[in-house]
Motif scaffolding. Structure first.
Motif, PDB file in Angstrom:
ATOM      1  N   VAL A   3      17.457  -0.596  66.490  1.00  0.00           N
ATOM      2  CA  VAL A   3      16.203   0.102  66.192  1.00  0.00           C
ATOM      3  C   VAL A   3      15.506  -0.416  64.928  1.00  0.00           C
ATOM      4  N   TYR A   4      16.270  -1.006  64.013  1.00  0.00           N
ATOM      5  CA  TYR A   4      15.622  -1.507  62.797  1.00  0.00           C
ATOM      6  C   TYR A   4      15.352  -3.008  62.869  1.00  0.00           C
ATOM      7  N   ASP A   5      15.256  -3.540  64.084  1.00  0.00           N
ATOM      8  CA  ASP A   5      14.924  -4.955  64.310  1.00  0.00           C
ATOM      9  C   ASP A   5      15.832  -5.930  63.587  1.00  0.00           C
ATOM     10  N   PRO A   6      17.129  -5.808  63.722  1.00  0.00           N
ATOM     11  CA  PRO A   6      17.986  -6.793  63.063  1.00  0.00           C
ATOM     12  C   PRO A   6      17.782  -8.166  63.695  1.00  0.00           C
ATOM     13  N   GLY A   7      17.885  -9.197  62.895  1.00  0.00           N
ATOM     14  CA  GLY A   7      17.769 -10.556  63.430  1.00  0.00           C
ATOM     15  C   GLY A   7      18.989 -10.944  64.232  1.00  0.00           C
ATOM     16  N   LEU A   8      20.077 -10.194  63.999  1.00  0.00           N
ATOM     17  CA  LEU A   8      21.352 -10.529  64.629  1.00  0.00           C
ATOM     18  C   LEU A   8      22.023  -9.238  65.092  1.00  0.00           C
ATOM     19  N   LEU A   9      22.470  -9.255  66.340  1.00  0.00           N
ATOM     20  CA  LEU A   9      23.157  -8.092  66.904  1.00  0.00           C
ATOM     21  C   LEU A   9      24.589  -8.508  67.226  1.00  0.00           C
ATOM     22  N   LEU A  10      25.551  -7.806  66.619  1.00  0.00           N
ATOM     23  CA  LEU A  10      26.957  -8.107  66.877  1.00  0.00           C
ATOM     24  C   LEU A  10      27.524  -7.051  67.807  1.00  0.00           C
ATOM     25  N   MET A  11      28.294  -7.478  68.779  1.00  0.00           N
ATOM     26  CA  MET A  11      28.915  -6.510  69.689  1.00  0.00           C
ATOM     27  C   MET A  11      30.373  -6.883  69.858  1.00  0.00           C
ATOM     28  N   ASP A  12      31.254  -5.919  69.563  1.00  0.00           N
ATOM     29  CA  ASP A  12      32.689  -6.171  69.658  1.00  0.00           C
ATOM     30  C   ASP A  12      33.273  -5.425  70.848  1.00  0.00           C
ATOM     31  N   GLU A  13      33.472  -6.127  71.943  1.00  0.00           N
ATOM     32  CA  GLU A  13      34.009  -5.558  73.180  1.00  0.00           C
ATOM     33  C   GLU A  13      33.279  -4.261  73.559  1.00  0.00           C
ATOM     34  N   PRO A  14      31.940  -4.278  73.626  1.00  0.00           N
ATOM     35  CA  PRO A  14      31.206  -3.024  73.806  1.00  0.00           C
ATOM     36  C   PRO A  14      31.439  -2.361  75.153  1.00  0.00           C
ATOM     37  N   LEU A  15      31.891  -3.111  76.143  1.00  0.00           N
ATOM     38  CA  LEU A  15      31.988  -2.547  77.488  1.00  0.00           C
ATOM     39  C   LEU A  15      33.424  -2.330  77.953  1.00  0.00           C
ATOM     40  N   SER A  16      34.393  -2.600  77.090  1.00  0.00           N
ATOM     41  CA  SER A  16      35.769  -2.594  77.593  1.00  0.00           C
ATOM     42  C   SER A  16      36.292  -1.190  77.893  1.00  0.00           C
ATOM     43  N   ALA A  17      35.581  -0.146  77.436  1.00  0.00           N
ATOM     44  CA  ALA A  17      36.025   1.215  77.769  1.00  0.00           C
ATOM     45  C   ALA A  17      35.425   1.704  79.088  1.00  0.00           C
ATOM     46  N   LEU A  18      34.552   0.903  79.708  1.00  0.00           N
ATOM     47  CA  LEU A  18      33.854   1.355  80.918  1.00  0.00           C
ATOM     48  C   LEU A  18      34.537   0.807  82.171  1.00  0.00           C
ATOM     49  N   ASP A  19      34.366   1.521  83.303  1.00  0.00           N
ATOM     50  CA  ASP A  19      34.971   1.011  84.533  1.00  0.00           C
ATOM     51  C   ASP A  19      34.140  -0.152  85.087  1.00  0.00           C
ATOM     52  N   LYS A  20      34.708  -0.863  86.064  1.00  0.00           N
ATOM     53  CA  LYS A  20      34.175  -2.154  86.480  1.00  0.00           C
ATOM     54  C   LYS A  20      32.703  -2.118  86.896  1.00  0.00           C
ATOM     55  N   ASN A  21      32.321  -1.156  87.749  1.00  0.00           N
ATOM     56  CA  ASN A  21      30.938  -1.123  88.232  1.00  0.00           C
ATOM     57  C   ASN A  21      29.946  -0.872  87.115  1.00  0.00           C
TER      58      ASN A  21
END
Ligand SMILES: Nc1ncnc2c1ncn2[C@@H]1O[C@H](COP(=O)(O)OP(=O)(O)O)[C@@H](O)[C@H]1O
Ligand SMILES: [Mg+2]
Length: 362
Positions: free
Chosen positions: A156-174
């Motif tokens: 939301v604050y327009d960062p030039g760089l977005l870091l994501m550390d395993e953001p989806l690993s808690a979600l099921d496959k679909n």
């Protein structure tokens, strides 16, 4: 309004490293991430992926080296002044705040005027397809929705760089696959650079412009998904990204386009491409680059073996074939009509071309 002018930061790691007492979590690493790139870091658990993100965002002080973001070294600068957004595996939303309050939080910290906060929150909520849901608390949202709030809050604050550390690993496959597409679309809209950590190689190859493969605190290889798959530098990269049949090589003969490798099992295989430096060399053949036939063929490489397993997996036939001497090879083909489909126990020939016979280092 924001987002328009943001083209994404470029990041240059110069000998960045992190040691915990005797433990080298991150060995001196030099790596460049381009403006606007979707760049993934993959590697097994403990290989140093989170450490690299931690030193980038500023939660972990590096033991040495520099991190140039748009040309300025950020080492020593506190996290909130680095203009970096971060999304974690656990959503880390404030449970007592609504979605909108969560997203507004970094703007409040930056003392953005109220009307502007409201406009930005509304806009980013609709970008992550949560328009009208700003009043809900995290407990009233699904896993995917919570992760979208986390994404919105990080961006939301327009960062030039977005870091994501395993953001989806808690979600099921679909849901994970749906969110992969959403994150990609979101990045296209906000045009920020993304540095994405996952241990899922399929997720990385699907989403990324380029990938770095880490092992033991070290970057083993950097390239596009296709480059890494088709030209792995070593056995580790070949086996981590996709499946690989590996034959240890005992000697190499010839040069240029006429290189043959004698394997430890005594097979003589025709290969193509350059011979890697170093003592220990292996041949790597991808399961889908081999064909399976009833009888011997005139292909560059052709080996006889016995089917020890025949399996079906989402549209593919997968065979395990034991060669003379005991080595078991995996072969994979789309399950289409008219194809030779041997049974368990049958003797077959595996064939493949020299072009698909890669030589890799240790
Ligand atoms: N605070 C710490 N103290 C000591 N060792 C750590 C600490 N954080 C991470 N490590 C070690 O550093 C290595 C890399 O960890 P990490 O970057 O979290 O790996 P990954 O994210 O790839 O799973 C691991 O061996 C881990 O045990
Ligand atoms: Mg990690």
């Amino acid at each position: 309004m924001s987002f328009e002018a943001n083209k994404g930061a470029d990041v240059k790691y110069q000998g960045i490293e992190k040691t915990y007492s005797a433990m080298q979590a991150l060995r001196p690493t030099t790596l460049e991430i381009r403006s606007g790139e979707f760049f993934s870091i993959i590697g097994p658990s403990g290989s140093g992926k989170s450490t690299l993100l931690g030193v980038t965002v500023g939660f972990i002080p590096p033991t040495g080296g520099k991190i140039l973001i748009d040309g300025s070294d950020v080492v020593g600068i506190p996290p909130y002044r680095r203009n970096i957004g971060m999304v974690f595996q656990s959503y880390s939303l404030f449970p007592h705040m609504t979605a909108a309050e969560n997203i507004a939080f970094p703007l409040r910290m930056r003392r953005v005027p109220k009307p502007e906060i409201q406009a930005k929150v509304e806009r980013v909520l609709s970008m992550v397809r949560l328009a009208g849901m700003g009043d809900r608390q995290p407990a009233q949202l699904s896993g995917g929705q919570r992760q979208r709030v986390a994404l919105a809050r990080a961006a939301v604050y327009d960062p030039g760089l977005l870091l994501m550390d395993e953001p989806l690993s808690a979600l099921d496959k679909n849901l994970r696959e749906e969110m992969q597409n959403e994150i990609m679309q979101f990045q296209q809209q906000i045009e920020t650079t993304v540095l994405y950590v996952t241990h899922d190689q399929n997720e990385a190859t699907y989403m990324s412009d380029r990938i770095a493969i880490m092992n033991n605190g070290m970057v083993e290889q950097v390239g596009t998904p296709v480059e890494l798959y088709e030209n792995p530098r070593n056995k580790f990269v070949a086996s981590f990204l996709g499946e690989a049949n590996i034959f240890a090589v005992s000697s190499i003969e010839g040069s240029g386009s006429a290189v043959t490798a004698r394997t430890e099992q005594g097979f003589v295989l025709r290969t193509a491409g350059s011979v890697p430096k170093g003592e220990s060399i292996s041949v790597c053949v991808r399961p889908e680059h081999m064909t399976i036939e009833r009888t011997k063929t005139s292909a560059d490489n052709s080996l006889e073996g016995q089917v020890v397993d025949a399996m079906f997996s989402s549209g593919h036939l997968i065979y395990r074939i034991q060669l003379q001497g005991g080595l078991t090879i995996t072969q994979k083909v789309p399950n289409v009509d008219g194809r030779f489909k041997p049974e368990k126990g049958e003797t077959v020939t595996l064939s493949w071309s020299a072009d698909r016979t890669l030589l890799v280092g240790d």
